[in-house]
Design a protein around this motif. Structure first.
Motif, PDB file in Angstrom:
ATOM      1  N   LEU A 416       0.906  -1.152  -0.091  1.00 31.88           N
ATOM      2  CA  LEU A 416       0.148   0.015  -0.033  1.00 31.88           C
ATOM      3  C   LEU A 416       0.820   1.298   0.014  1.00 31.88           C
ATOM      4  N   ASN A 417       0.405   2.467  -0.284  1.00 32.78           N
ATOM      5  CA  ASN A 417       0.912   3.533  -0.260  1.00 32.78           C
ATOM      6  C   ASN A 417       1.690   3.896   1.155  1.00 32.78           C
ATOM      7  N   GLN A 418       2.688   4.593   1.252  1.00 33.30           N
ATOM      8  CA  GLN A 418       3.226   5.008   2.659  1.00 33.30           C
ATOM      9  C   GLN A 418       2.189   6.368   3.130  1.00 33.30           C
ATOM     10  N   LEU A 419       1.929   5.919   4.465  1.00 35.96           N
ATOM     11  CA  LEU A 419       0.974   6.880   5.128  1.00 35.96           C
ATOM     12  C   LEU A 419       1.223   8.295   4.845  1.00 35.96           C
ATOM     13  N   PRO A 420       0.523   9.125   4.447  1.00 38.05           N
ATOM     14  CA  PRO A 420       0.871  10.566   4.666  1.00 38.05           C
ATOM     15  C   PRO A 420       0.924  10.924   6.017  1.00 38.05           C
ATOM     16  N   VAL A 421       1.867  12.187   6.208  1.00 34.79           N
ATOM     17  CA  VAL A 421       2.081  12.681   7.303  1.00 34.79           C
ATOM     18  C   VAL A 421       0.854  12.958   8.322  1.00 34.79           C
ATOM     19  N   GLU A 422      -0.123  13.355   7.506  1.00 36.78           N
ATOM     20  CA  GLU A 422      -1.402  13.733   8.474  1.00 36.78           C
ATOM     21  C   GLU A 422      -2.071  12.480   8.938  1.00 36.78           C
ATOM     22  N   ALA A 423      -1.690  11.103   8.527  1.00 38.24           N
ATOM     23  CA  ALA A 423      -2.193  10.019   9.219  1.00 38.24           C
ATOM     24  C   ALA A 423      -1.419   9.355  10.091  1.00 38.24           C
ATOM     25  N   THR A 424      -0.197  10.200  10.567  1.00 37.72           N
ATOM     26  CA  THR A 424       0.681   9.572  11.532  1.00 37.72           C
ATOM     27  C   THR A 424       0.748  10.393  12.846  1.00 37.72           C
ATOM     28  N   CYS A 425       1.430   9.996  13.637  1.00 33.10           N
ATOM     29  CA  CYS A 425       1.521  10.571  15.087  1.00 33.10           C
ATOM     30  C   CYS A 425       2.219  12.037  14.782  1.00 33.10           C
ATOM     31  N   SER A 426       2.946  12.441  13.887  1.00 32.81           N
ATOM     32  CA  SER A 426       3.418  13.790  13.747  1.00 32.81           C
ATOM     33  C   SER A 426       2.386  14.692  13.677  1.00 32.81           C
ATOM     34  N   SER A 427       1.267  14.227  13.152  1.00 40.85           N
ATOM     35  CA  SER A 427       0.177  15.417  12.825  1.00 40.85           C
ATOM     36  C   SER A 427      -0.665  15.351  14.119  1.00 40.85           C
ATOM     37  N   GLY A 428      -0.359  14.656  15.393  1.00 46.71           N
ATOM     38  CA  GLY A 428      -0.932  14.881  16.738  1.00 46.71           C
ATOM     39  C   GLY A 428      -1.778  13.571  16.716  1.00 46.71           C
ATOM     40  N   LYS A 429      -2.065  12.629  15.989  1.00 47.67           N
ATOM     41  CA  LYS A 429      -2.549  11.723  15.971  1.00 47.67           C
ATOM     42  C   LYS A 429      -2.176  10.743  17.151  1.00 47.67           C
ATOM     43  N   SER A 430      -3.258   9.971  17.862  1.00 45.04           N
ATOM     44  CA  SER A 430      -2.638   8.950  18.744  1.00 45.04           C
ATOM     45  C   SER A 430      -2.079   7.936  18.161  1.00 45.04           C
ATOM     46  N   PRO A 431      -0.921   6.998  19.032  1.00 42.93           N
ATOM     47  CA  PRO A 431      -0.604   5.868  18.364  1.00 42.93           C
ATOM     48  C   PRO A 431      -1.884   4.763  18.287  1.00 42.93           C
ATOM     49  N   HIS A 432      -2.724   4.876  19.066  1.00 36.48           N
ATOM     50  CA  HIS A 432      -3.733   3.973  19.128  1.00 36.48           C
ATOM     51  C   HIS A 432      -4.746   4.240  17.534  1.00 36.48           C
ATOM     52  N   ASP A 433      -4.864   5.465  17.384  1.00 35.66           N
ATOM     53  CA  ASP A 433      -5.542   5.676  16.024  1.00 35.66           C
ATOM     54  C   ASP A 433      -5.053   5.464  14.974  1.00 35.66           C
ATOM     55  N   VAL A 434      -3.636   5.525  14.925  1.00 33.66           N
ATOM     56  CA  VAL A 434      -2.780   5.189  13.793  1.00 33.66           C
ATOM     57  C   VAL A 434      -2.725   3.688  13.467  1.00 33.66           C
ATOM     58  N   ALA A 435      -2.642   3.026  14.614  1.00 33.05           N
ATOM     59  CA  ALA A 435      -2.621   1.499  14.512  1.00 33.05           C
ATOM     60  C   ALA A 435      -3.750   1.100  13.885  1.00 33.05           C
ATOM     61  N   ASN A 436      -4.934   1.564  14.433  1.00 37.94           N
ATOM     62  CA  ASN A 436      -6.633   1.242  13.981  1.00 37.94           C
ATOM     63  C   ASN A 436      -6.713   1.380  12.595  1.00 37.94           C
ATOM     64  N   TYR A 437      -6.222   2.675  12.089  1.00 37.74           N
ATOM     65  CA  TYR A 437      -6.256   2.868  10.826  1.00 37.74           C
ATOM     66  C   TYR A 437      -5.425   1.936   9.979  1.00 37.74           C
ATOM     67  N   VAL A 438      -4.252   1.720  10.055  1.00 35.58           N
ATOM     68  CA  VAL A 438      -3.531   0.769   9.468  1.00 35.58           C
ATOM     69  C   VAL A 438      -4.188  -0.796   9.272  1.00 35.58           C
ATOM     70  N   GLN A 439      -4.723  -1.032  10.423  1.00 31.71           N
ATOM     71  CA  GLN A 439      -5.260  -2.236  10.570  1.00 31.71           C
ATOM     72  C   GLN A 439      -6.544  -2.591   9.599  1.00 31.71           C
ATOM     73  N   ARG A 440      -7.508  -1.268   9.594  1.00 28.32           N
ATOM     74  CA  ARG A 440      -8.568  -1.104   8.710  1.00 28.32           C
ATOM     75  C   ARG A 440      -8.150  -1.035   7.359  1.00 28.32           C
ATOM     76  N   ILE A 441      -7.237  -0.556   7.040  1.00 28.29           N
ATOM     77  CA  ILE A 441      -6.764  -0.550   5.485  1.00 28.29           C
ATOM     78  C   ILE A 441      -6.228  -1.804   4.974  1.00 28.29           C
ATOM     79  N   LEU A 442      -5.493  -2.348   5.731  1.00 25.82           N
ATOM     80  CA  LEU A 442      -5.141  -3.580   5.461  1.00 25.82           C
ATOM     81  C   LEU A 442      -6.112  -4.644   5.440  1.00 25.82           C
ATOM     82  N   ALA A 443      -7.131  -4.636   6.451  1.00 20.90           N
ATOM     83  CA  ALA A 443      -8.311  -5.398   6.389  1.00 20.90           C
ATOM     84  C   ALA A 443      -9.200  -5.379   4.915  1.00 20.90           C
ATOM     85  N   ALA A 444      -9.377  -4.071   4.883  1.00 19.86           N
ATOM     86  CA  ALA A 444     -10.194  -3.795   3.399  1.00 19.86           C
ATOM     87  C   ALA A 444      -9.305  -4.201   2.394  1.00 19.86           C
ATOM     88  N   THR A 445      -8.027  -4.186   2.295  1.00 16.96           N
ATOM     89  CA  THR A 445      -7.225  -4.855   1.144  1.00 16.96           C
ATOM     90  C   THR A 445      -7.493  -6.071   0.785  1.00 16.96           C
TER      91      THR A 445
END
Length: 495
Positions: A416-445
């Protein structure tokens, strides 16, 4: 309260004969010798059935499959292995009728220990009435049942008392069918009439099997079991050749050479280029299907990428064609290890922490999201024909051997494409939210479902432990290797 009594084999399950499930008990709880013996006796068992001696054939099957086997081992296989095969054989029309009643009772001649967990947890039955397997004072199965099969009908009478079950579901030609069906107000036989559409919203679904164990990927019908037995000697030779060639070849050549030896690697998406000298590496976040995931990823990327590991054996680490970084499960220590490795270059991590065979993703640990914003999700999946390449109760060091023993092992790698910066913790997102987002896109794939289950949940269900491999109890790698060699060349006991 409306009640239903249903026969398991041939009614709630599409399979009328439980022989294949006893083959699984023989294979997983005892070994290849008992598996082969039971298969050799199949013509005798079939002859008894043809002659109207179905109960005698079943008694012989039970005896050969269980005599001398520890009851704890039979219970473990019934808990970890059989539910998956039972679930795949569910007759959904029978299930719809069965699940629409308030009080649900399942009847079977199979020993209760083999079916109770599946029937209660997945078919949501309230009671299970089956034969009782006897054991000796040493905890070993005697191979005999404690009472005759007629006791099943008496048990139904004792369960309901003066009450008469509303509906009985069973095979009209079954030896036990007429006996217990006569106690019910109404009787139905397969094939069943489809439930009306307006009633479908009342139907509860069978609880899916997310965790299961065992080496056999194919239901061992007599023909399939014979094919497996004939294949095993050739499979060991082919696995040895595949592993030996794979260790000698450079990484870039493995995907090209895989078809020559009967395998296949399917790659989708565009992988990122290697990191520039002096820059930090990319963190490849993968779904975890087998121990081979990081190795296959390295082969696809044409370079040896280190992988973080949790609890693999020392022998697996020594034989690994790629570097491994062992984590301690101490968060701060592990974080520093991963950071140091990323400063050197790319790294592979499987945040589920353990493998899952079914189309589900376990909960992702958020640790990886805290350490870098260069995250590339990778969807890994595999397909095999005969043997599973993972185990919870068996020897993990043999996982690659069983994977390469399959006639045509296939691996699928989707970048999959590398996560954009706004989808990482660098933009203020929590590690939990980032992990859940990655899990969701991998599951959808992959077309999988996300869950909140963890490694501990898996091992507690399948093995009764937390799934941590001790590094002191296994002995030296040489002793472990020799033990595995004896296991393969001796009786080839699979667990």
């Amino acid at each position: 309260m409306e009640s239903v009594v249903a026969e398991l084999e041939g009614t709630l399950l599409n399979v009328p004969n439980p022989f294949c499930y006893f083959m699984l008990i023989a294979f997983e709880a005892s070994g290849l010798a008992r598996f082969a013996l039971l298969l050799m006796l199949w013509p005798v068992i079939k002859l008894l059935e043809v002659c109207g001696k179905e109960d005698a054939g079943l008694r012989l099957t039970i005896f050969v499959a269980t005599v001398g086997v520890p009851m704890s081992e039979i219970e473990a296989v019934s808990r970890a292995v059989l539910p998956k095969f039972y679930f795949d054989d569910i007759d959904m029309e029978g299930w719809r009728i069965f699940s629409s009643y308030d009080k649900r009772v399942v009847v079977t001649k199979t020993p209760r220990i083999m079916v109770e967990r599946f029937v209660k947890e997945h078919l949501r039955a309230d009671h299970v009435i089956g034969s009782e397997l006897s054991e000796n004072r040493y905890g070993l199965a005697s191979g005999f049942i404690q009472d005759d099969f007629d006791s099943i009908t008496r048990s139904i009478g004792a369960l309901f008392g003066d009450e008469q079950p509303r509906l009985g579901l069973g095979r009209s030609q079954s030896g036990s069918g007429p006996l217990f069906l006569s106690t019910c107000k109404e009787e139905q036989y397969p094939p069943f009439i489809t439930a009306k559409k307006q009633d479908l919203h009342h139907i509860i679904r069978p609880l899916p099997v997310i965790f299961h164990d065992g080496r056999l990927a194919k239901r061992p019908t007599p023909s399939a079991a014979l094919l497996i037995l004939l294949w095993i000697p050739l499979g060991i030779i082919i696995a040895t050749i595949r592993i030996g060639v794979g260790l000698m070849l450079p990484m870039w050549a493995i995907p090209q050479m895989a078809p020559v030896f009967g395998g296949k690697v399917v790659v989708r998406g565009t992988p990122p280029p290697p990191p520039a000298p002096g820059s930090s590496g990319v963190l490849f976040v993968c779904t975890h299907r087998t121990l081979m995931d990081p190795v296959v990823l390295s082969a696809v990327l044409h370079r040896r990428i280190p992988a973080v590991t949790y609890s693999i054996s020392r022998l697996s680490e020594i034989l690994s064609p790629i570097p491994t970084v062992r984590l301690t499960r101490i968060r701060d220590v592990d974080a520093q290890k991963i950071k140091r490795q990323l400063e050197k270059g790319d790294l592979v991590v499987c945040p589920e922490g353990t493998t899952c065979r079914e189309p589900f993703l376990l909960r992702f640990s958020g640790l990886f999201a805290e350490l870098t914003d260069k995250i590339v999700p990778v969807a890994m999946n595999y397909r095999v024909g005969f043997f599973h390449a993972t185990t919870a109760r068996g020897w993990k060091a043999m996982d690659p051997i069983f994977f390469f023993m399959n006639p045509r092992p296939i691996y699928e790698v989707t970048f999959l494409n590398q996560l954009p910066v706004e989808a990482t913790c660098s933009s203020g997102k929590s590690p939990h939210d980032v992990a859940n987002y990655v899990q969701r896109i991998l599951a959808a794939t992959l077309g999988f479902e996300c869950t909140n289950f963890t490694r501990k949940d898996k091992y507690r269900v399948l093995a009764g432990n937390d799934g941590i491999v001790s590094q002191t109890s296994g002995g030296s790698p040489v002793k472990e290797l020799m033990s595995i060699f004896k296991k393969i060349m001796g009786d080839f006991k699979l667990h």
